[in-house]
Design a protein around this motif. Structure first.
Motif: not given
Length: 599
Positions: A48-55, A87-96, A160-162, A164-171
Motif C-alpha cells: 500500500a505504501s509503495g502504491l501511494l508513492s506512485l501518486g 483497500q489501504q490506499t483508498g483505491a478500488i480493486l477491480t478484479p478481472i 516513509a511518506e507512503g 504516513q499517507q497509508r495511515e492517514a487514508v486508513c483513518d
C-alpha cells in the motif's frame, strides 16, 4: 472480537492475536510455503505504501474519484495481499476474470479508468497486451512472476511518506467506503460494475461466519474457485476471521492431489466441479469387478435414498453405516480425509449428488446469492434441523427476503450493493424505492423458511400455446443422468419443448463398451451412432414423466463439443449464455421443428 468495519480489520486482528499462525499458503517448486498472519499484514502495508508513492489520489473517497486498480490473476497469496493493499490506499480493486474476452477486458478498464494493473504471469500479460493501447488511463503494469520487460511488483517498495499517507487514508476509510467493483459477466449485454462497500462484504462475512462453527482455529481450507468471484472472496475473509489457513490449489487439474496434501476441513465449489468429482469416482467404480463392484454400487444406491430429516428405518441406517465403513470412507480419503463440509453456490446442484455425498458424511451446504448481494442470501447449515435437500436453505441472519407476486425473490439488507458503477438507470431498475433488490430469480418457500429456487425470471418462456416453461428445472433434473453432461431446453414461441444436449462421452463409451458395442473414437461421429441416440432417448423418457405434458422434451440434438468459458458459451461463473447458444446452434434448433411431433 470487536466488530470490524473494514475488510483489512480482519487481518489486523489475526496478526495481533496469532502473529505466527498460517494465513495463506501456496505450492512453490513442489513444496507448500506458508505466510503468517503478521507477514500478510506487513506485506499488504508495504505494498500500500509503495502504491501511494506512485501518486494515487487518496484525498477523496467517493466512487467516481477513487482510483481504480485492476488485477488479472489465478488464485495465489499475491492476489489477497494486493486486495488488502489496495483497500489501504483508498483505491478500488477491480478484479478481472483471467478468462474474460479481450473485448470485455478493454471495456472494463476503459469504463473504470483503471490506472494500475497487476498480472500474475507472462501468459495473461501477453493475452491482454494488445488492448493496452486502448486504455488511455493505464499508467503502470506489474506482474507477480518475473516477466522480461515488465515491472515486477517487488519494485513497489514502502517509503516513509507512503506509510504516513497509508495511515492517514486508513483513518478515513469507513464501512461506507467502496472496497471493490466486480464486473458481472452476465449472459447478455455489456458487463456491469457492481460497487460493494466494506459494509456490504463485512456484514456478509460476519453473518456467514457462525455457520462455520465446525471450523477449528489453525486448521485449513482449500481455495480454488476464482477470487474474482465475490463468493470465494467473501468466504476467504470468513476463513481469515475464523483463524483458518487458506491454501491455494495449484490449478483445477491438481485439485485431487492438493486435497490429499492439504487435508482441508472445508472448501467451496460450484456444482460442475462436484459433478466432475462424482464422475471420476463413478468411473473408478465401473472399473471394479466382482464383489467389490457390487458393494460399490450397493453403497451408491443407499446414498441416493439418503435424507437428513427422514432418516429411514433402522435397517437402512445400519446398512448405511456399513457402507460408510467399507465404501464411502475411501471417498472421504480421496478428499483428504478431513472434510466436514463442502459449500456449494453459483448454480443449482443435483439433489442426487447432495444425497450421496451427505450420506458419505461429506455434508454439502448449498446456498444462494448474487454478486449484488455480497453474495450470500440463504444457505443450508451443517446441522440437519437447518438443512433441507432440494432447497438453498434458510435466510442468512440480518438479511431480509420476500417473494413478489410473480414469485421473484427480493432481498434487502446491509449486504445489498451500493449500485452499478456509472449506471444509475440500471441501479434504479434493480433496487426499488424501498431498498429491495430484485434478483431476477423465481422461488418458493418450503416449510415456510427454506428457500427453493425454481428458475430465472428472464429465462422462463411461453410456448406458442401460451403455456409457461421453466427450463432450468427440466435441465437440472435431466442432468442427473450420468450420460447427460450439459443441456439447454429451448422452445420459446414453439409448439413443443426440445433440447440441445452435450453427452457425457466417457460414461457413454464405458457403458456401450461393456455391452460389446464398437464405437468410433471421434466424438462428432459418436453422437450420430444409433446406440448413443437411443441411450439418450432412454434418459429423456425416464425423466419426462416428472413434468407436465407441455414441459416434456419431445426432441433433442446431440452436440459433439463441450460448452466452456473458453469457447464463449459459459460465463466465468459457468452459467450458460443462452443467446449465444441459440445463435450458434440455430440450424440445429430449426431442424427439431421442421417436422411436427406426434403425441
Amino acid at each position: 472480537m470487536q466488530q470490524p468495519q473494514r475488510l483489512f480489520d480482519f487481518v489486523e486482528y489475526q496478526a495481533a492475536q496469532r502473529p505466527a499462525g498460517v494465513m495463506l499458503a501456496s505450492k512453490i517448486n513442489g513444496a507448500w510455503q506458508t505466510i503468517s498472519c503478521k507477514e500478510v499484514m506487513q506485506r499488504s502495508r508495504d505494498l500500500a505504501s509503495g502504491l501511494l508513492s506512485l501518486g494515487i489520489a487518496h484525498d477523496r473517497l467517493e466512487p467516481e474519484q477513487q482510483e481504480k486498480i485492476a488485477i488479472v490473476s489465478q488464485n495465489r497469496p499475491e492476489w489477497l495481499i494486493t486486495d488488502l493493499a489496495v483497500q489501504q490506499t483508498g483505491a478500488i480493486l477491480t478484479p478481472i476474470y483471467p478468462t474474460v474476452s479481450p473485448q470485455d477486458f478493454a471495456f472494463i478498464l476503459k469504463e473504470a479508468e483503471v490506472k494500475i494493473i497487476f498480472f500474475s504471469n507472462s501468459e495473461l500479460y501477453e493475452r491482454f497486451r494488445p488492448a493496452f493501447d486502448e486504455i488511455p488511463s493505464l499508467k503502470h503494469i506489474y506482474t507477480f512472476d518475473e516477466v522480461p520487460g515488465v515491472d515486477h511488483w517487488s519494485q513497489l517498495k514502502p517509503t516513509a511518506e507512503g506509510e504516513q499517507q497509508r495511515e492517514a487514508v486508513c483513518d478515513r476509510i469507513n464501512s461506507e467506503t467502496i472496497a471493490t467493483i466486480i464486473y458481472t459477466s452476465g449472459t447478455t449485454g455489456a458487463p456491469k460494475g457492481v460497487m460493494l462497500s466494506h459494509r456490504n462484504i463485512v456484514s456478509n462475512v460476519t453473518d456467514s461466519a457462525p455457520l462455520f462453527h465446525f471450523a477449528r482455529k489453525d486448521d485449513r481450507a482449500l481455495s480454488f474457485l476464482p477470487l474474482n468471484h465475490i463468493f470465494e472472496k467473501m468466504v476467504t475473509y470468513v476463513y481469515i476471521r475464523g483463524g483458518l489457513g487458506v491454501y491455494y490449489a495449484e490449478s483445477m487439474d491438481t485439485i485431487g492431489d492438493n486435497l490429499k496434501e492439504v487435508k482441508p476441513m472445508v472448501f467451496t465449489c460450484v456444482p460442475r466441479l462436484l459433478e466432475k468429482v462424482y464422475e471420476r469416482i463413478m468411473a473408478k467404480g465401473h472399473e471394479l469387478t466382482g464383489i467389490k463392484k457390487a458393494m460399490f454400487f450397493w453403497a451408491v444406491n443407499l446414498g441416493k435414498r439418503y435424507d437428513n430429516i427422514k432418516r429411514g428405518s433402522a435397517w437402512y441406517r445400519m446398512q448405511l453405516a456399513l457402507a460408510n465403513k467399507l465404501v464411502f470412507s475411501k471417498w472421504r480419503e480421496a478428499l483428504g480425509g478431513r472434510v466436514d463440509a463442502v459449500v456449494s453456490g453459483s448454480a443449482a446442484l443435483s439433489e442426487k449428488l447432495i444425497r450421496i455425498f451427505s450420506a458419505a458424511k461429506i455434508t454439502v451446504m448449498e446456498g444462494y446469492g448474487l454478486t449484488e448481494t455480497s453474495p450470500v442470501i440463504t444457505v443450508n447449515h451443517l446441522e440437519s434441523e437447518n438443512r433441507r435437500i432440494g432447497t438453498v436453505g434458510p435466510v442468512l441472519k440480518n438479511v431480509e427476503v420476500k417473494l413478489a407476486e410473480d414469485g421473484e425473490i427480493l432481498c434487502r439488507g446491509n449486504n445489498v450493493m451500493v449500485g452499478y458503477y456509472k449506471n444509475p438507470e440500471a441501479t434504479s431498475r434493480e433496487i426499488d424505492a424501498e431498498g429491495w433488490f430484485h434478483t431476477g430469480d423465481i422461488g418458493v418457500w418450503v416449510e415456510d423458511r427454506f428457500l427453493k429456487i425454481t428458475d430465472r425470471k428472464k429465462e422462463i418462456f411461453k410456448t406458442s400455446g401460451g403455456k409457461y416453461v421453466a427450463p432450468q428445472v427440466i435441465e437440472n433434473k435431466m442432468r442427473e443422468s450420468p450420460y447427460i453432461e450439459q443441456m439447454m431446453v429451448v422452445g420459446p414461441g414453439r409448439k413443443f419443448v426440445s433440447a440441445l444436449i452435450v453427452p457425457n462421452y466417457a460414461q457413454i463409451r464405458n457403458k456401450l463398451k461393456n455391452e460389446g458395442g464398437q464405437l468410433p473414437a471421434d466424438d462428432e461421429a459418436l453422437v450420430k451412432e444409433d446406440s448413443v441416440i437411443k441411450l439418450i432417448q432412454q434418459q429423456i423418457d425416464r425423466y419426462n414423466p416428472e413434468f407436465g405434458h407441455v414441459e416434456q422434451v419431445k426432441k433433442f440434438v446431440l452436440l459433439p463439443s463441450e460448452w466452456t468459458v473458453d469457447n464463449g458459451i459459459l460465463t466465468p461463473k459457468l452459467s450458460i449464455r443462452r443467446k449465444v447458444v441459440e445463435e450458434k446452434y440455430k440450424n440445429e434448433i430449426e431442424s427439431m421443428y421442421e417436422t411436427p411431433v406426434v403425441d
